[in-house]
Design a protein around this motif. Structure first.
Motif, PDB file in Angstrom:
ATOM      1  N   ILE A  48       0.851  -1.186   0.000  1.00 14.95           N
ATOM      2  CA  ILE A  48       0.000   0.000   0.000  1.00 14.95           C
ATOM      3  C   ILE A  48       0.885   1.235   0.000  1.00 14.95           C
ATOM      4  N   SER A  49       0.588   2.178  -0.854  1.00 12.79           N
ATOM      5  CA  SER A  49       1.387   3.397  -0.954  1.00 12.79           C
ATOM      6  C   SER A  49       1.177   4.297   0.259  1.00 12.79           C
ATOM      7  N   ALA A  50       2.258   4.613   0.948  1.00 14.96           N
ATOM      8  CA  ALA A  50       2.170   5.544   2.078  1.00 14.96           C
ATOM      9  C   ALA A  50       1.714   6.917   1.591  1.00 14.96           C
ATOM     10  N   HIS A  51       2.242   7.357   0.449  1.00 12.24           N
ATOM     11  CA  HIS A  51       1.815   8.637  -0.117  1.00 12.24           C
ATOM     12  C   HIS A  51       0.328   8.607  -0.452  1.00 12.24           C
ATOM     13  N   PRO A  72      -4.222 -13.433  11.968  1.00 12.15           N
ATOM     14  CA  PRO A  72      -3.466 -12.184  12.033  1.00 12.15           C
ATOM     15  C   PRO A  72      -2.977 -11.754  10.652  1.00 12.15           C
ATOM     16  N   CYS A  73      -3.019 -10.439  10.442  1.00  6.81           N
ATOM     17  CA  CYS A  73      -2.680  -9.885   9.134  1.00  6.81           C
ATOM     18  C   CYS A  73      -1.860  -8.610   9.312  1.00  6.81           C
ATOM     19  N   ALA A  74      -0.799  -8.507   8.527  1.00  7.94           N
ATOM     20  CA  ALA A  74       0.047  -7.312   8.543  1.00  7.94           C
ATOM     21  C   ALA A  74      -0.301  -6.418   7.364  1.00  7.94           C
ATOM     22  N   LEU A  75      -0.326  -5.119   7.602  1.00 11.87           N
ATOM     23  CA  LEU A  75      -0.476  -4.150   6.520  1.00 11.87           C
ATOM     24  C   LEU A  75       0.918  -3.821   5.994  1.00 11.87           C
ATOM     25  N   GLN A  76       1.121  -4.009   4.684  1.00  7.05           N
ATOM     26  CA  GLN A  76       2.433  -3.694   4.118  1.00  7.05           C
ATOM     27  C   GLN A  76       2.411  -2.334   3.432  1.00  7.05           C
ATOM     28  N   LEU A  77       3.339  -1.475   3.827  1.00  2.00           N
ATOM     29  CA  LEU A  77       3.457  -0.134   3.262  1.00  2.00           C
ATOM     30  C   LEU A  77       4.718  -0.012   2.422  1.00  2.00           C
ATOM     31  N   PHE A  78       4.640   0.837   1.386  1.00  2.00           N
ATOM     32  CA  PHE A  78       5.866   1.209   0.686  1.00  2.00           C
ATOM     33  C   PHE A  78       5.945   2.724   0.596  1.00  2.00           C
ATOM     34  N   GLY A  79       7.157   3.222   0.704  1.00  2.00           N
ATOM     35  CA  GLY A  79       7.396   4.656   0.654  1.00  2.00           C
ATOM     36  C   GLY A  79       8.863   4.921   0.912  1.00  2.00           C
ATOM     37  N   ALA A  80       9.300   6.150   0.642  1.00  2.00           N
ATOM     38  CA  ALA A  80      10.713   6.490   0.804  1.00  2.00           C
ATOM     39  C   ALA A  80      10.934   7.625   1.790  1.00  2.00           C
ATOM     40  N   LEU A  85       5.747   7.984   5.800  1.00  2.00           N
ATOM     41  CA  LEU A  85       5.509   6.639   6.329  1.00  2.00           C
ATOM     42  C   LEU A  85       4.943   6.705   7.748  1.00  2.00           C
ATOM     43  N   ALA A  86       5.464   7.618   8.550  1.00  2.00           N
ATOM     44  CA  ALA A  86       4.967   7.764   9.922  1.00  2.00           C
ATOM     45  C   ALA A  86       3.494   8.167   9.922  1.00  2.00           C
ATOM     46  N   ARG A  87       3.135   9.102   9.064  1.00  2.00           N
ATOM     47  CA  ARG A  87       1.733   9.530   8.979  1.00  2.00           C
ATOM     48  C   ARG A  87       0.851   8.396   8.462  1.00  2.00           C
ATOM     49  N   ALA A  88       1.388   7.626   7.518  1.00  2.00           N
ATOM     50  CA  ALA A  88       0.627   6.498   6.972  1.00  2.00           C
ATOM     51  C   ALA A  88       0.377   5.441   8.041  1.00  2.00           C
TER      52      ALA A  88
END
Length: 330
Positions: A48-51, A72-80, A85-88
Motif C-alpha cells: 500500500i502506498s504511504a503517499h 493475524p494480518c500485517a499491513l504492508q506499506l511502501f514509501g521512501a 511513512l509515519a503519517r501512513a
C-alpha cells in the motif's frame, strides 16, 4: 521433532511459522482468507502506498480493510519518506492491523523511481532512520521484507539486517535475489543463513518454495524461523496445507497432497465468488483473469481452458464456464 511452531513477533504471536506473502494485485481479502483456511499462520496485505494513504487516495485506503477471517494480518506499506511513512502508519492504526510491514524489496520500476521498495537498500544509514521512525510511531510490531541489495555488486544485506534489528524491527524477511534480478535465476538461500547467524530477532525465508520439501530444505539449510510462500500459493492453496503438515510431521516423510481436477475447479469457483462478494461482479470478473487460471496449471488442455476463462465478460459467464467444467472429466 516437529518444526511447526508458533512464532513470537514483538507483541504478536502467530499460530505457526508458515506465512502467506504480500502479493500486489493478488493478495486481497479473498486470497488471504483462503490462505488462512489452508493453514497460513500470518497473512500480509498487498503493498500500500504511504503517499496514497496520506493524500487520501481511495484505492490505497480500500486496501487497508482486514476482516476477522484473515487475521493475524500485517499491513504492508511502501514509501521512501520517513515522515510520510509515519503519517501512513497512524492512518493504518485506525484499521487495527496485527503488524506493520515495510516493503524494502519491490523491484518494479515505477516503485523504484519513487525511491521506495528495494531502493531503500541503497543507503543503510537512511534505511535505519526510516525503520527507526516507523518503529517509534507504530503501536504494532514492525517487520520488513527485503532483497539482497540493488545489484550483485552492491549486496549489503548483512548491514541492512543489522540496521533493521537495531532500529527495533521485530521480524526480518529476506527474498534472496537482488532487485536487478527480479525473479530470474535462483533464490540464494545461503544469504538467509548468513542473516540468521547475525540476528536475534526472527528471520523469515522467502523464495523458490514450490513444494513442502522445498520449505523443509530451506529451514534445514538456513535455520530460518519461518517460511513465507508467495507465487507458489497462487491457484494452489494446498501448498500451504502441505507445508504445515510436513512441518508438523517432521522428520517423518510427508507426501504432498495433490488435488484432483474437480477439487481445483471447486476452489476456483469459491475464490472467484468470494472476490465478487468483496468487490462486486464487474471488478471481480476483470481482476481474477490475472490469476484464476493458475488453478488450471498442469491440467491437460489448460491453455485452451485459460483462453475460455479470460474471455468471460460477466460473473454469470465466468461461473457458467467454471461450473461446466465440474465432472466434465472422468
Amino acid at each position: 521433532m516437529s518444526i511447526l511452531k508458533p512464532l513470537k513477533i514483538g507483541s504478536l504471536e502467530t499460530s505457526n511459522n508458515v506465512f502467506l506473502a504480500p502479493l500486489a494485485g493478488i493478495g486481497d481479502n479473498a486470497f488471504r482468507i483462503i490462505g488462512r483456511q489452508y493453514g497460513a499462520g500470518l497473512t500480509f496485505t498487498e503493498m500500500i502506498s504511504a503517499h496514497g494513504l496520506v493524500n487520501g487516495n481511495y484505492r490505497s485506503h480500500e486496501l487497508l480493510r482486514i476482516t476477522r477471517r484473515e487475521r493475524p494480518c500485517a499491513l504492508q506499506l511502501f514509501g521512501a519518506n520517513e515522515d510520510i511513512l509515519a503519517r501512513a502508519i497512524m492512518i493504518c492504526s485506525e484499521y487495527d492491523p496485527d503488524m506493520i510491514d515495510i516493503n524494502a524489496g519491490c523491484s518494479v520500476k515505477k516503485v523504484l523511481k519513487t525511491g521506495a521498495g528495494a531502493n531503500l537498500l541503497r543507503d543503510a544509514d537512511n534505511f535505519y532512520r526510516i525503520m527507526r521512525t516507523c518503529v517509534s510511531v507504530s503501536p504494532y510490531p514492525v517487520s520488513v521484507k527485503t532483497r539482497l541489495g540493488i545489484t550483485e555488486k552492491t549486496i549489503n544485506i548483512i548491514e541492512i539486517a543489522q540496521a533493521a534489528e537495531e532500529a527495533g524491527v521485530k521480524l526480518f524477511t529476506l527474498h534472496p535475489r537482488t532487485a536487478s534480478q527480479g525473479y530470474s535465476g535462483s533464490a540464494r538461500w545461503e544469504y538467509i543463513a548468513q542473516v540468521k547467524n547475525v540476528l536475534r530477532i526472527p528471520v523469515c525465508g522467502n523464495g523458490d518454495i514450490r513444494a513442502s520439501g522445498d520449505a523443509i530444505k530451506m529451514v534445514e539449510e538456513t535455520g530460518c524461523d519461518a517460511v513465507m510462500i508467495g507465487r507458489g500459493a497462487i491457484g494452489n492453496p494446498w501448498l500451504l496445507r502441505n507445508i504445515v503438515e510436513a512441518f508438523r510431521l517432521y522428520p517423518k516423510e510427508y507426501r504432498d497432497y495433490e488435488p484432483d481436477f474437480n477439487e481445483r475447479i471447486k476452489m476456483a469457483i469459491e475464490h472467484f465468488n468470494m472476490v465478487v462478494r468483496f468487490k462486486g461482479e464487474e471488478k471481480a470478473t476483470g481482476e481474477v483473469k490475472r490469476y484464476l487460471h493458475r488453478y488450471l496449471k498442469g491440467i491437460p488442455g489448460a491453455p485452451d481452458l485459460r483462453k475460455r476463462l479470460v474471455s468471460s465478460s460477466t460473473a454469470t459467464e465466468m461461473n457458467g464456464f467454471l461450473f461446466s467444467l465440474l465432472n466434465s472429466r472422468a
